[in-house]
Design a protein around this motif. Structure first.
Motif, PDB file in Angstrom:
ATOM      1  N   ALA A  61      46.941  35.096  46.039  1.00 57.52           N
ATOM      2  CA  ALA A  61      46.414  35.975  47.075  1.00 57.52           C
ATOM      3  C   ALA A  61      45.807  35.127  48.180  1.00 57.52           C
ATOM      4  O   ALA A  61      45.171  34.100  47.906  1.00 57.52           O
ATOM      5  N   PHE A  62      45.990  35.561  49.420  1.00 55.16           N
ATOM      6  CA  PHE A  62      45.366  34.853  50.532  1.00 55.16           C
ATOM      7  C   PHE A  62      43.972  35.440  50.737  1.00 55.16           C
ATOM      8  O   PHE A  62      43.820  36.610  51.067  1.00 55.16           O
ATOM      9  N   GLY A  63      42.948  34.614  50.521  1.00 52.60           N
ATOM     10  CA  GLY A  63      41.585  35.099  50.541  1.00 52.60           C
ATOM     11  C   GLY A  63      40.977  35.176  51.924  1.00 52.60           C
ATOM     12  O   GLY A  63      41.440  34.541  52.872  1.00 52.60           O
ATOM     13  N   ALA A  64      39.892  35.936  52.042  1.00 54.25           N
ATOM     14  CA  ALA A  64      39.155  36.041  53.298  1.00 54.25           C
ATOM     15  C   ALA A  64      38.515  34.722  53.692  1.00 54.25           C
ATOM     16  O   ALA A  64      38.095  34.552  54.834  1.00 54.25           O
ATOM     17  N   ASP A  65      38.415  33.782  52.755  1.00 50.72           N
ATOM     18  CA  ASP A  65      37.859  32.458  53.046  1.00 50.72           C
ATOM     19  C   ASP A  65      38.912  31.484  53.560  1.00 50.72           C
ATOM     20  O   ASP A  65      38.625  30.314  53.766  1.00 50.72           O
ATOM     21  N   GLY A  66      40.158  31.958  53.738  1.00 48.26           N
ATOM     22  CA  GLY A  66      41.221  31.102  54.250  1.00 48.26           C
ATOM     23  C   GLY A  66      41.908  30.264  53.201  1.00 48.26           C
ATOM     24  O   GLY A  66      42.749  29.416  53.528  1.00 48.26           O
ATOM     25  N   ASN A  67      41.608  30.481  51.937  1.00 42.42           N
ATOM     26  CA  ASN A  67      42.229  29.745  50.841  1.00 42.42           C
ATOM     27  C   ASN A  67      43.238  30.609  50.103  1.00 42.42           C
ATOM     28  O   ASN A  67      43.193  31.841  50.169  1.00 42.42           O
ATOM     29  N   ILE A  68      44.128  29.952  49.365  1.00 34.87           N
ATOM     30  CA  ILE A  68      45.031  30.638  48.443  1.00 34.87           C
ATOM     31  C   ILE A  68      44.322  30.730  47.095  1.00 34.87           C
ATOM     32  O   ILE A  68      43.952  29.721  46.503  1.00 34.87           O
ATOM     33  N   TRP A  69      44.117  31.952  46.619  1.00 36.33           N
ATOM     34  CA  TRP A  69      43.548  32.171  45.293  1.00 36.33           C
ATOM     35  C   TRP A  69      44.692  32.261  44.292  1.00 36.33           C
ATOM     36  O   TRP A  69      45.701  32.935  44.553  1.00 36.33           O
ATOM     37  N   VAL A  70      44.531  31.586  43.161  1.00 33.09           N
ATOM     38  CA  VAL A  70      45.615  31.441  42.194  1.00 33.09           C
ATOM     39  C   VAL A  70      45.134  31.803  40.797  1.00 33.09           C
ATOM     40  O   VAL A  70      44.114  31.274  40.327  1.00 33.09           O
ATOM     41  N   ALA A  71      45.850  32.692  40.135  1.00 34.36           N
ATOM     42  CA  ALA A  71      45.621  32.998  38.726  1.00 34.36           C
ATOM     43  C   ALA A  71      46.746  32.373  37.919  1.00 34.36           C
ATOM     44  O   ALA A  71      47.910  32.738  38.100  1.00 34.36           O
ATOM     45  N   GLU A  72      46.416  31.408  37.055  1.00 31.52           N
ATOM     46  CA  GLU A  72      47.414  30.746  36.215  1.00 31.52           C
ATOM     47  C   GLU A  72      47.437  31.391  34.836  1.00 31.52           C
ATOM     48  O   GLU A  72      46.406  31.793  34.298  1.00 31.52           O
ATOM     49  N   GLN A  73      48.615  31.441  34.255  1.00 34.95           N
ATOM     50  CA  GLN A  73      48.842  32.211  33.037  1.00 34.95           C
ATOM     51  C   GLN A  73      47.943  31.786  31.883  1.00 34.95           C
ATOM     52  O   GLN A  73      47.551  32.611  31.055  1.00 34.95           O
ATOM     53  N   ALA A  74      47.580  30.499  31.812  1.00 34.13           N
ATOM     54  CA  ALA A  74      46.766  30.017  30.695  1.00 34.13           C
ATOM     55  C   ALA A  74      45.340  30.532  30.745  1.00 34.13           C
ATOM     56  O   ALA A  74      44.623  30.477  29.739  1.00 34.13           O
ATOM     57  N   GLY A  75      44.897  31.028  31.937  1.00 36.62           N
ATOM     58  CA  GLY A  75      43.567  31.628  31.973  1.00 36.62           C
ATOM     59  C   GLY A  75      42.638  31.113  33.040  1.00 36.62           C
ATOM     60  O   GLY A  75      41.445  31.432  33.006  1.00 36.62           O
ATOM     61  N   THR A  76      43.110  30.346  34.012  1.00 38.46           N
ATOM     62  CA  THR A  76      42.238  29.808  35.044  1.00 38.46           C
ATOM     63  C   THR A  76      42.470  30.500  36.384  1.00 38.46           C
ATOM     64  O   THR A  76      43.576  30.920  36.702  1.00 38.46           O
ATOM     65  N   ILE A  77      41.386  30.599  37.172  1.00 40.43           N
ATOM     66  CA  ILE A  77      41.446  31.084  38.542  1.00 40.43           C
ATOM     67  C   ILE A  77      40.909  29.988  39.442  1.00 40.43           C
ATOM     68  O   ILE A  77      39.835  29.431  39.188  1.00 40.43           O
ATOM     69  N   SER A  78      41.656  29.662  40.497  1.00 44.11           N
ATOM     70  CA  SER A  78      41.293  28.580  41.401  1.00 44.11           C
ATOM     71  C   SER A  78      41.521  28.996  42.837  1.00 44.11           C
ATOM     72  O   SER A  78      42.175  30.007  43.120  1.00 44.11           O
ATOM     73  N   ARG A  79      40.960  28.195  43.753  1.00 50.56           N
ATOM     74  CA  ARG A  79      41.264  28.312  45.169  1.00 50.56           C
ATOM     75  C   ARG A  79      41.932  27.027  45.627  1.00 50.56           C
ATOM     76  O   ARG A  79      41.522  25.931  45.225  1.00 50.56           O
TER      77      ARG A  79
END
Length: 503
Positions: A61-79
């Motif tokens: 997802a493209f966030g309001a902070d200008g970063n790409i937010w990423v949900a990886e299948q193993a269980g992590t969320i990152s920007r």
């Protein structure tokens, strides 16, 4: 649009991005250059890798902070910064259960981020010997995700989860669920599986839902892996068919989309009768052979004018980006363009920035790797954007695959079987059995014919290919029985016909 369209002020964006940089992981060099170009009618696009080394980024997802937010299948969320590729992990969910297509799946950022800095995720977990899908709301605070609030839990398995969610202009959550490999769930309006569910952001049932006291918004779905609102607030889904008829649907409230009684268009007498009785809605588009449609976004921007007012669809089996041009009303698909086929492997999700840049997540480290993948850089995030000139390898628009002829066993195998059993018949250990030297391939033909006509039960649940012509089934079985060291007697179309009449 599927993803957030609001920008925060530049200073705020910089502050959010710079927080916790001492923990950031740099996954690519700064300011990477395009590694490929795409020539459209009048626009030249550049394809750039902005991040590598990911593990099945299921939702981006493209966030309001200008970063790409990423949900990886193993269980992590990152920007991830789209400019530098710097990655900052925000959360690791310990109770995620990952198997086949189970794991951390869908993710949605609240569009009113300033007032509601919430991230909604859908993931699978185990309780005792049972598996479930869980919809959870997290709050973004001090550069991490905290205060998990469980909104809903539904039955799950190792596949057919659906999982995508979007927040509409009405502020409600729309959650696409799979049938959990229990086909009857899709037509049972008391089951949450095989549905579009509509929830308040606190998990309660909206008072204006079409079935009073029920989350159900629409039903009759197998396994939706794409969900998006257009600028007109039309809701579209992409859905995996079984052995045929992958679909894109336009969703209406209190509507039935037919699965498992109807696959694709309402073509057979039985399907027509079911449609007349239950008023089911046909898809906007269906694909046979299947392409395994995944993430879906709506392109409202003008940066790439040829793609304006189109659905962008990533595919797994076909390994392509599909641009589905909509009519002015958004009620029909007027054309299809295909790009990137086989270039980057399986493509899982897509999102669009407010500036009209397109970001794509690959899925080459998932349960069903393709030939030649994963590579050392998988999985990755790609950016597609307008550039001034061609500077590198030119990728042309791809031609849609044509239906193989009835007698072309090799082509039919590649269209229907190779995505699971692989081009060389070796399968995937522990998942899809090898056909090379298989005892089910060798010997008598009747058992093998029954498998193709009826499918199989059990964990794999191979689908039925009864929709294929007898000549096609004979051709593909003969190809299997004479390839990869198999040396078996030919099967005739008459044998298929005879076995079909016994069913």
């Amino acid at each position: 649009m599927k993803k957030l369209t609001a920008y925060m002020l530049g200073g705020i964006c910089l502050l959010l991005f710079s927080c916790g940089n001492d923990k950031a992981e740099k996954t690519t060099e700064a300011a990477p250059k395009p590694e490929a170009n795409i020539q459209l009618d009048s626009t030249i696009l550049g394809v750039t890798t902005i991040a590598t080394g990911l593990d099945v980024p299921w939702d981006i997802a493209f966030g309001a902070d200008g970063n790409i937010w990423v949900a990886e299948q193993a269980g992590t969320i990152s920007r991830i910064s789209p400019e530098t590729g710097q990655r900052k992990q925000l959360l690791s969910i310990p109770d995620v259960w990952r198997e086949r297509t189970a794991g951390l799946l869908g993710m949605e950022l609240h569009p009113d981020w300033e007032n509601h800095p919430w991230v909604f995720v859908d993931y699978t977990f185990r309780r005792d010997s049972l598996s479930f899908s869980k919809l959870v709301r997290y709050t973004f605070k001090e550069d991490t995700l905290v205060d998990p609030l469980v909104l809903m839990e539904i039955p799950g398995t190792s596949s057919h989860h659906g999982s995508r969610m979007r927040i509409g202009a009405d502020g409600k959550i729309y959650w696409a669920t799979g049938d959990a490999h229990q086909y009857n769930n899709a037509q049972d309006t008391t089951s949450p599986n095989g549905k579009i569910l509509r929830l308040e952001t606190d998990g309660s049932v909206p008072a204006d839902n079409p079935i009073k006291g029920s989350y159900v918004w629409a039903w009759g779905f197998r396994n939706m892996q794409g969900l998006v609102f257009s600028s007109k607030q039309h809701l579209y889904t992409s859905e995996h068919g079984e052995a045929s008829d992958d679909e894109v649907n336009l969703i209406q409230p209190l509507a039935n989309y037919g699965w498992p009684k109807i696959e694709g268009y309402h073509e057979t007498p039985a399907e027509a009768a079911f449609q007349e009785k239950h008023h089911t809605i046909p898809p906007l588009k269906a694909w046979t052979p299947t392409i395994a449609p995944a993430g879906l976004d709506f392109y409202a921007a003008r940066q790439i004018p040829e793609w304006h007012n189109s659905l962008l669809l990533t595919t797994l089996k076909a390994q392509s980006l599909r641009v589905l041009k909509l009519n002015a009303e958004g009620t029909a698909i007027a054309g299809e363009k295909i790009f990137l086929t086989g270039k980057y492997g399986r493509l899982r999700d897509v999102c669009v920035s407010p500036a009209g840049e397109v970001y794509i997540a690959t899925s080459n480290r998932d349960w069903n790797p393709s030939k030649g993948f994963p590579t050392a850089k998988d999985d990755r995030i790609l950016k597609i954007s307008k550039v001034g000139k061609i500077t590198t390898t030119l990728l042309k628009e791809d031609v849609p695959a044509s239906q193989a002829g009835a007698g072309n066993g090799a082509a039919l195998y590649n269209q229907y079987c190779a995505s699971c059993h692989k081009e060389d018949g070796t399968g995937v250990p522990g998942t899809f059995p090898a056909l090379a030297g298989s005892p089910k391939v060798k010997g008598g033909s009747n058992a093998l014919i029954k498998i193709l006509l009826n499918g199989t039960d059990g964990k794999l649940q191979m689908p039925s290919f009864h929709f294929m012509k007898d000549e096609e089934i004979a051709a593909v079985l003969n190809y299997i029985r004479t390839s990869w060291g198999n040396d078996e007697k030919s099967i005739t179309p008459e044998e298929i016909t005879k076995q079909r009449t016994k069913n």
